[in-house]
Design a protein around this motif. Structure first.
Motif, mmCIF file in Angstrom:
data_model
loop_
_atom_site.group_PDB
_atom_site.id
_atom_site.type_symbol
_atom_site.label_atom_id
_atom_site.label_comp_id
_atom_site.label_asym_id
_atom_site.label_seq_id
_atom_site.Cartn_x
_atom_site.Cartn_y
_atom_site.Cartn_z
ATOM 1 N N ILE A 1 -2.350 -8.562 0.530
ATOM 2 C CA ILE A 1 -1.868 -9.134 1.796
ATOM 3 C C ILE A 1 -3.043 -9.238 2.758
ATOM 4 N N LEU A 2 -3.307 -10.457 3.199
ATOM 5 C CA LEU A 2 -4.383 -10.725 4.160
ATOM 6 C C LEU A 2 -5.710 -10.092 3.723
ATOM 7 N N GLY A 3 -5.978 -10.185 2.428
ATOM 8 C CA GLY A 3 -7.284 -9.751 1.914
ATOM 9 C C GLY A 3 -7.378 -8.286 1.557
ATOM 10 N N ASN A 4 -6.279 -7.541 1.688
ATOM 11 C CA ASN A 4 -6.301 -6.117 1.334
ATOM 12 C C ASN A 4 -5.126 -5.779 0.421
ATOM 13 N N ARG A 5 -5.338 -4.819 -0.462
ATOM 14 C CA ARG A 5 -4.251 -4.353 -1.329
ATOM 15 C C ARG A 5 -3.532 -3.227 -0.596
ATOM 16 N N ILE A 6 -2.295 -3.479 -0.208
ATOM 17 C CA ILE A 6 -1.589 -2.503 0.623
ATOM 18 C C ILE A 6 -0.161 -2.269 0.139
ATOM 19 N N ARG A 7 0.429 -1.199 0.662
ATOM 20 C CA ARG A 7 1.792 -0.817 0.305
ATOM 21 C C ARG A 7 2.799 -1.638 1.104
ATOM 22 N N THR A 8 3.872 -2.056 0.427
ATOM 23 C CA THR A 8 4.925 -2.810 1.112
ATOM 24 C C THR A 8 6.246 -2.587 0.381
ATOM 25 N N TYR A 9 7.350 -2.968 1.000
ATOM 26 C CA TYR A 9 8.679 -2.774 0.411
ATOM 27 C C TYR A 9 9.040 -3.947 -0.496
ATOM 28 N N LYS A 10 9.428 -3.625 -1.723
ATOM 29 C CA LYS A 10 9.786 -4.663 -2.699
ATOM 30 C C LYS A 10 11.019 -5.443 -2.252
ATOM 31 N N ASN A 11 11.992 -4.742 -1.662
ATOM 32 C CA ASN A 11 13.281 -5.367 -1.351
ATOM 33 C C ASN A 11 13.393 -5.889 0.076
ATOM 34 N N PRO B 1 6.431 13.171 8.754
ATOM 35 C CA PRO B 1 5.605 12.591 7.698
ATOM 36 C C PRO B 1 5.418 11.086 7.907
ATOM 37 N N ALA B 2 4.339 10.545 7.345
ATOM 38 C CA ALA B 2 4.111 9.101 7.414
ATOM 39 C C ALA B 2 5.193 8.369 6.631
ATOM 40 N N MET B 3 5.575 7.210 7.118
ATOM 41 C CA MET B 3 6.569 6.404 6.434
ATOM 42 C C MET B 3 5.973 5.795 5.152
ATOM 43 N N PRO B 4 6.833 5.442 4.166
ATOM 44 C CA PRO B 4 6.325 5.069 2.841
ATOM 45 C C PRO B 4 5.452 3.821 2.801
ATOM 46 N N SER B 5 5.559 2.948 3.803
ATOM 47 C CA SER B 5 4.728 1.739 3.766
ATOM 48 C C SER B 5 3.296 2.029 4.213
ATOM 49 N N PHE B 6 2.995 3.297 4.517
ATOM 50 C CA PHE B 6 1.647 3.662 4.981
ATOM 51 C C PHE B 6 0.956 4.611 4.018
ATOM 52 N N GLU B 7 -0.331 4.406 3.850
ATOM 53 C CA GLU B 7 -1.233 5.459 3.400
ATOM 54 C C GLU B 7 -1.786 6.070 4.686
ATOM 55 N N ALA B 8 -1.970 7.372 4.699
ATOM 56 C CA ALA B 8 -2.497 8.040 5.897
ATOM 57 C C ALA B 8 -3.573 9.033 5.491
ATOM 58 N N LYS B 9 -4.614 9.111 6.314
ATOM 59 C CA LYS B 9 -5.680 10.087 6.063
ATOM 60 C C LYS B 9 -6.328 10.456 7.378
ATOM 61 N N CYS B 10 -6.944 11.630 7.412
ATOM 62 C CA CYS B 10 -7.720 12.057 8.570
ATOM 63 C C CYS B 10 -9.196 11.979 8.189
ATOM 64 N N VAL B 11 -10.015 11.417 9.066
ATOM 65 C CA VAL B 11 -11.426 11.196 8.743
ATOM 66 C C VAL B 11 -12.318 11.796 9.826
ATOM 67 N N ASP B 12 -13.581 12.071 9.431
ATOM 68 C CA ASP B 12 -14.551 12.563 10.409
ATOM 69 C C ASP B 12 -15.213 11.384 11.112
#
Length: 564
Positions: A27-37, A385-396
């Motif tokens: 999607i828009l040049g990135n491979r990301i999580r989305t809902y199938k239905n 918790p983060a919702m399923p359509s998101f990957e989440a991480k903490c960075v320095d």
């Protein structure tokens, strides 16, 4: 607590064949999580509510509209816009209070692929001028108060068609809303691109100008699914852990909308979820706790969502004990962190309602996390918790992922992240890296996947759920010829979380007063951005070795002297 059951429920619901099955897509040049239905666009969400034609939909004071009536007016509006030459992909601006017309125009536009620009109703004429110039809408729908701003700077609407809503004495040059609503016709057949702009919502700018965030249809629909998922996963986990089943027929929601519709809290979260379920949306002219209590009793409101201070004012109001609030099932807070004491107060004082919150941003079309009920009471300082359509991480500071439980800036990637900011490629590039949105919030993620916001990386004040960027206020103050230096920061406030404070140094020989600074600000910026606390200092402001103001030092030195 039921954390193992919650994890299992989340896995089942989002796994293959689940109601909220998650897939990866380009999607828009990135491979990301989305809902199938998920439906492809907001058009399908709105059309799905035709099944509720006879149910009440919009309530405002003594006015009531059913879903059937709302569809009829939305269809008329869409046809009228297309007849004026407005095409899918063009923009239409809405500048008004939370009147029923706001939602009708919104659904009409999105159903035919027209992009809505949600104008901040608190903007001054100058800020409104900037927003209209930046977004270039073809049509502007506005109420009497916003018309007064336009009349201060008439050139801001050059080339636009103006439609007046609830304006008693309609001036020449404006089309009356009644003409648009009576245009008639069925909703035209249009295929809406999921990754086209559904709406432009403005966020405060770090450089003195607000930024127009591009919320896509896919992003708005994904946020709706995130909200539905939050309720479904929590209910399933609690049922598994306790054996208590939810009602077979869930009650039809009745939601009191307390915050402006030009924000994702009211629009993408409150209005979408209630509308999709065929519920009733109750609108207020302005927030007032006593009036909210009266409406809750009269309309049998089941949920009220606003900034946390609203829930606090509601339960602290002298009429609270005398009001029938037994219809309330959820008392939610968003737009700012809910203080842990308030979570426990809601749990204790509102017999039928459970506390809930969602943490999110304009840039994520709504929520990133959600938590409610038992889980919120158990972890009242968590955002959930983060919702399923998101990957989440903490960075320095170098963008490197930190270890589990360690503190870092929260980055998220998923189908609800905005496309970018209109006309601001540099701001987009600074905020989004390979699809990862830099939230500007410092957080940690615990062993259960719950996110805890611990600090703010962005230089901003969070006043009653409104983001106010310090640099934006500073740049406005510097426009006063008598100001040599200024530094804006947040001052703790029991009611709103934070208020705006500023330390000002006048130019030599200038007799500049705090009141003069306040008057200058009030003339060029929205009321909520005008500093409540102004300190006029005689000495230059403290700086570090690189010349930056020592904001924290100033705040710590000055704010103990504040008395609210």
């Amino acid at each position: 607590m039921h954390y193992a059951e919650l994890l299992k429920a989340r896995e089942e619901l989002t796994g293959p064949g689940g109601a909220f099955e998650i897939i990866e897509a380009d999607i828009l040049g990135n491979r990301i999580r989305t809902y199938k239905n998920a439906p492809p666009s907001v058009r399908e969400v709105w059309l799905s509510t035709l099944q509720f034609a006879d149910r009440p939909y919009l309530v405002y004071q003594d006015e009531r509209l059913t879903y059937g009536e709302a569809h009829e007016i939305a269809n008329s509006t869409a046809n009228w816009l297309l007849a004026q030459g407005v095409k899918p992909g063009d923009r239409v601006a809405i500048a008004m209070r939370n009147y029923p017309e706001w939602m009708l125009i919104y659904w009409a536009c999105l159903a035919v692929g027209i992009t809505v620009v949600g104008m901040n109703a608190w903007w001054t004429a100058e800020e409104m001028d900037y927003g209209l110039s930046d977004s270039a809408p073809k049509v502007l729908f506005l109420d009497a108060e916003r018309l007064a701003r336009v009349q201060e700077k008439p050139d801001m609407v050059k080339g636009m068609q103006l439609v007046g809503v609830r304006i008693p004495d309609m001036p020449a040059g404006l089309i009356d809303w009644s003409v648009v609503a009576a245009h008639g016709g069925a909703l035209p057949e249009v295929t809406v691109d999921p990754d086209s702009d559904a709406c432009i919502f403005y966020t405060s700018g770090t450089t003195g100008f607000p930024k127009g965030a591009q919320l896509t249809h896919r992003g708005c629909v994904s946020n709706l699914f995130n909200m539905l998922f939050a309720g479904a996963s929590s209910a399933l986990a609690v049922e598994r852990a306790t054996g208590v089943s939810p009602p077979a027929e869930p009650p039809i929601p009745v939601t009191l909308i307390t915050t402006p519709l030009f924000h994702v809290t009211a629009n993408n979260c409150g209005a979408y979820a209630t509308t999709a379920a065929g519920g009733k949306l109750v609108l207020m002219y302005r927030w007032e706790a006593g009036e909210a209590l009266r409406i809750i009793e009269k309309e049998r409101v089941s949920s009220m969502s606003g900034v946390p201070v609203m829930a606090r004012e509601l339960i602290n109001h002298p009429d609270f004990e005398k009001t029938d609030t037994s219809s309330l099932l959820a008392l939610a807070g968003g737009g700012a962190q809910v203080p842990p004491d308030l979570v426990l107060k809601i749990e204790k004082q509102v017999a039928t309602a459970r506390p809930s919150t969602g943490y999110g941003m304009t840039e994520t079309c709504g929520i990133i996390t959600s938590v409610s009920g038992d889980f919120f009471v158990d972890k009242p300082d968590s955002a959930g918790p983060a919702m399923p359509s998101f990957e989440a991480k903490c960075v320095d500071d170098n963008g490197k992922t930190v270890g589990p439980g360690e503190v870092g800036e929260l980055w998220v990637r998923g189908s609800s992240v905005i496309k970018g900011y209109i006309n601001r490629p540099e701001a987009t590039a600074a905020s989004i890296t390979d699809g990862w949105l830099h939230t500007g919030d410092v957080a940690r993620i615990d062993e259960d996947g719950f996110i805890f916001i611990v600090d703010r990386k962005k230089d901003m004040v969070l006043r009653g759920g409104e983001n106010i960027y310090c640099a934006e206020v500073e740049s406005s103050i510097y426009r006063h010829n008598g100001v040599a230096e200024c530094c804006v920061f947040g001052v703790p406030d029991d009611r709103l979380g934070e208020e705006v404070g500023v330390a000002v140094v006048a130019k030599p020989g200038e007799a500049l007063s705090a009141e003069a600074v306040r008057e200058h600000c009030a003339a060029i910026m929205a009321k909520h951005k005008v500093p409540r606390y102004i300190w006029m200092l005689d000495e230059p402001l403290p700086r570090n070795a690189s010349g930056k103001f020592l904001k924290r030092e100033l705040r710590d030195k000055l704010t103990p002297k504040v008395s609210a």
